[in-house]
Write a protein that holds these residues in place. Structure first.
Motif, mmCIF file in Angstrom:
data_model
loop_
_atom_site.group_PDB
_atom_site.id
_atom_site.type_symbol
_atom_site.label_atom_id
_atom_site.label_comp_id
_atom_site.label_asym_id
_atom_site.label_seq_id
_atom_site.Cartn_x
_atom_site.Cartn_y
_atom_site.Cartn_z
ATOM 1 N N TYR A 114 0.839 -1.200 0.000
ATOM 2 C CA TYR A 114 0.000 0.000 0.000
ATOM 3 C C TYR A 114 0.874 1.250 0.000
ATOM 4 N N VAL A 115 0.284 2.336 -0.459
ATOM 5 C CA VAL A 115 0.963 3.629 -0.479
ATOM 6 C C VAL A 115 0.758 4.263 0.886
ATOM 7 N N ALA A 116 1.863 4.553 1.561
ATOM 8 C CA ALA A 116 1.804 5.141 2.900
ATOM 9 C C ALA A 116 1.882 6.656 2.854
ATOM 10 N N PHE A 117 2.450 7.202 1.773
ATOM 11 C CA PHE A 117 2.728 8.636 1.746
ATOM 12 C C PHE A 117 3.029 9.041 0.314
ATOM 13 N N SER A 118 2.627 10.239 -0.060
ATOM 14 C CA SER A 118 3.055 10.821 -1.336
ATOM 15 C C SER A 118 3.068 12.336 -1.206
ATOM 16 N N ASP A 119 3.994 12.964 -1.920
ATOM 17 C CA ASP A 119 4.124 14.416 -1.865
ATOM 18 C C ASP A 119 4.896 14.883 -3.094
ATOM 19 N N VAL A 120 4.784 16.155 -3.419
ATOM 20 C CA VAL A 120 5.547 16.773 -4.504
ATOM 21 C C VAL A 120 6.349 17.918 -3.922
ATOM 22 N N LEU A 121 7.638 17.930 -4.233
ATOM 23 C CA LEU A 121 8.554 18.951 -3.731
ATOM 24 C C LEU A 121 9.180 19.703 -4.892
ATOM 25 N N SER A 122 9.415 20.987 -4.700
ATOM 26 C CA SER A 122 10.133 21.804 -5.673
ATOM 27 C C SER A 122 11.602 21.830 -5.275
ATOM 28 N N LEU A 123 12.488 21.561 -6.233
ATOM 29 C CA LEU A 123 13.916 21.608 -5.938
ATOM 30 C C LEU A 123 14.441 23.033 -6.078
ATOM 31 N N ARG A 124 15.624 23.259 -5.567
ATOM 32 C CA ARG A 124 16.192 24.611 -5.510
ATOM 33 C C ARG A 124 16.351 25.281 -6.861
ATOM 34 N N ASP A 125 16.542 24.492 -7.913
ATOM 35 C CA ASP A 125 16.754 25.103 -9.228
ATOM 36 C C ASP A 125 15.489 25.757 -9.780
ATOM 37 N N GLY A 126 14.330 25.525 -9.138
ATOM 38 C CA GLY A 126 13.091 26.171 -9.540
ATOM 39 C C GLY A 126 12.437 25.578 -10.771
ATOM 40 N N GLN A 127 13.075 24.603 -11.409
ATOM 41 C CA GLN A 127 12.478 23.993 -12.598
ATOM 42 C C GLN A 127 12.278 22.482 -12.474
ATOM 43 N N THR A 128 12.871 21.889 -11.450
ATOM 44 C CA THR A 128 12.760 20.452 -11.247
ATOM 45 C C THR A 128 11.833 20.175 -10.069
ATOM 46 N N PHE A 129 10.946 19.208 -10.266
ATOM 47 C CA PHE A 129 10.034 18.798 -9.204
ATOM 48 C C PHE A 129 10.244 17.321 -8.924
ATOM 49 N N LYS A 130 10.124 16.965 -7.651
ATOM 50 C CA LYS A 130 10.301 15.585 -7.226
ATOM 51 C C LYS A 130 9.024 15.099 -6.559
ATOM 52 N N GLY A 131 8.439 14.071 -7.139
ATOM 53 C CA GLY A 131 7.326 13.386 -6.502
ATOM 54 C C GLY A 131 7.893 12.247 -5.671
ATOM 55 N N VAL A 132 7.442 12.138 -4.442
ATOM 56 C CA VAL A 132 7.899 11.074 -3.546
ATOM 57 C C VAL A 132 6.719 10.175 -3.229
ATOM 58 N N VAL A 133 6.892 8.881 -3.458
ATOM 59 C CA VAL A 133 5.875 7.880 -3.135
ATOM 60 C C VAL A 133 6.530 6.872 -2.201
ATOM 61 N N ARG A 134 5.964 6.689 -1.022
ATOM 62 C CA ARG A 134 6.464 5.692 -0.067
ATOM 63 C C ARG A 134 5.504 4.514 -0.039
ATOM 64 N N LEU A 135 6.046 3.344 -0.341
ATOM 65 C CA LEU A 135 5.285 2.105 -0.316
ATOM 66 C C LEU A 135 5.643 1.305 0.923
ATOM 67 N N LYS A 136 4.662 0.647 1.496
ATOM 68 C CA LYS A 136 4.898 -0.328 2.558
ATOM 69 C C LYS A 136 4.414 -1.669 2.037
ATOM 70 N N LEU A 137 5.279 -2.663 2.187
ATOM 71 C CA LEU A 137 4.991 -3.981 1.639
ATOM 72 C C LEU A 137 5.409 -5.046 2.645
ATOM 73 N N ARG A 138 4.801 -6.208 2.531
ATOM 74 C CA ARG A 138 5.172 -7.342 3.388
ATOM 75 C C ARG A 138 5.346 -8.556 2.485
ATOM 76 N N THR A 139 6.447 -9.280 2.713
ATOM 77 C CA THR A 139 6.709 -10.508 1.971
ATOM 78 C C THR A 139 6.943 -11.664 2.932
ATOM 79 N N THR A 140 6.728 -12.849 2.409
ATOM 80 C CA THR A 140 7.048 -14.073 3.136
ATOM 81 C C THR A 140 7.599 -15.067 2.116
ATOM 82 N N PRO A 141 8.563 -15.869 2.529
ATOM 83 C CA PRO A 141 9.115 -16.832 1.562
ATOM 84 C C PRO A 141 8.093 -17.913 1.196
ATOM 85 N N LEU A 142 8.179 -18.386 -0.041
ATOM 86 C CA LEU A 142 7.343 -19.518 -0.452
ATOM 87 C C LEU A 142 7.889 -20.774 0.206
ATOM 88 N N GLN A 143 7.011 -21.610 0.653
ATOM 89 C CA GLN A 143 7.453 -22.851 1.334
ATOM 90 C C GLN A 143 7.481 -24.001 0.381
#
Length: 143
Positions: A114-143
């Motif tokens: 599931y998506v735990a967090f998302s946001d858009v940030l402006s970088l210092r150069d004023g022309q580049t934007f960074k979208g941040v998506v944080r995923l939380k996941l759970r895995t288990t080994p196949l038996q």
């Protein structure tokens, strides 16, 4: 579980996530026909827009006779297209692709994602934007 098992789940999950994202038509529409969806950025930065797995943390969460790993994955979406709204649009497309992600992992089962967090940030150069998506996941080994 050994440290090698945790590395295995992280590798399998990373490969599955990249394949899932790269294989989606919506993602290719944003990041190119050969999608600039990367597991790392080397010396020279790729063309904009691009997406990179910026962080992948694995924490063992074992229970009674059950081996579990919890994962936190941060995706960074880097764009210089259409300002903050362009970054939000690209991030929205990625979120829709991840919403019902059904990924097959080698040697492991994806229990949930599931998506735990998302946001858009402006970088210092004023022309580049960074979208941040944080995923939380759970895995288990196949038996």
């Amino acid at each position: 579980m050994s440290h090698a098992g945790m590395v295995g789940s992280a590798g399998a999950l990373g490969q599955a996530l990249l394949a899932h994202l790269r294989g989606d038509a919506l993602v290719r529409g944003v990041f190119g026909d050969v999608p600039r969806v990367l597991d790392e950025v080397g010396g020279a930065k790729p063309l904009y827009p691009y997406m990179v797995i910026a962080r992948h943390e694995v924490v063992p969460a074992h229970g009674c006779e059950v081996q579990i790993e919890d994962h936190v994955i941060d995706l960074h979406i880097m764009t210089r297209w259409a300002g903050r709204n362009g970054a939000r649009e690209a991030m929205g497309d990625v979120l829709s692709v991840l919403e019902n992600a059904d990924m097959s992992l080698e040697g492991h089962k994806l229990v949930w994602c599931y998506v735990a967090f998302s946001d858009v940030l402006s970088l210092r150069d004023g022309q580049t934007f960074k979208g941040v998506v944080r995923l939380k996941l759970r895995t288990t080994p196949l038996q």
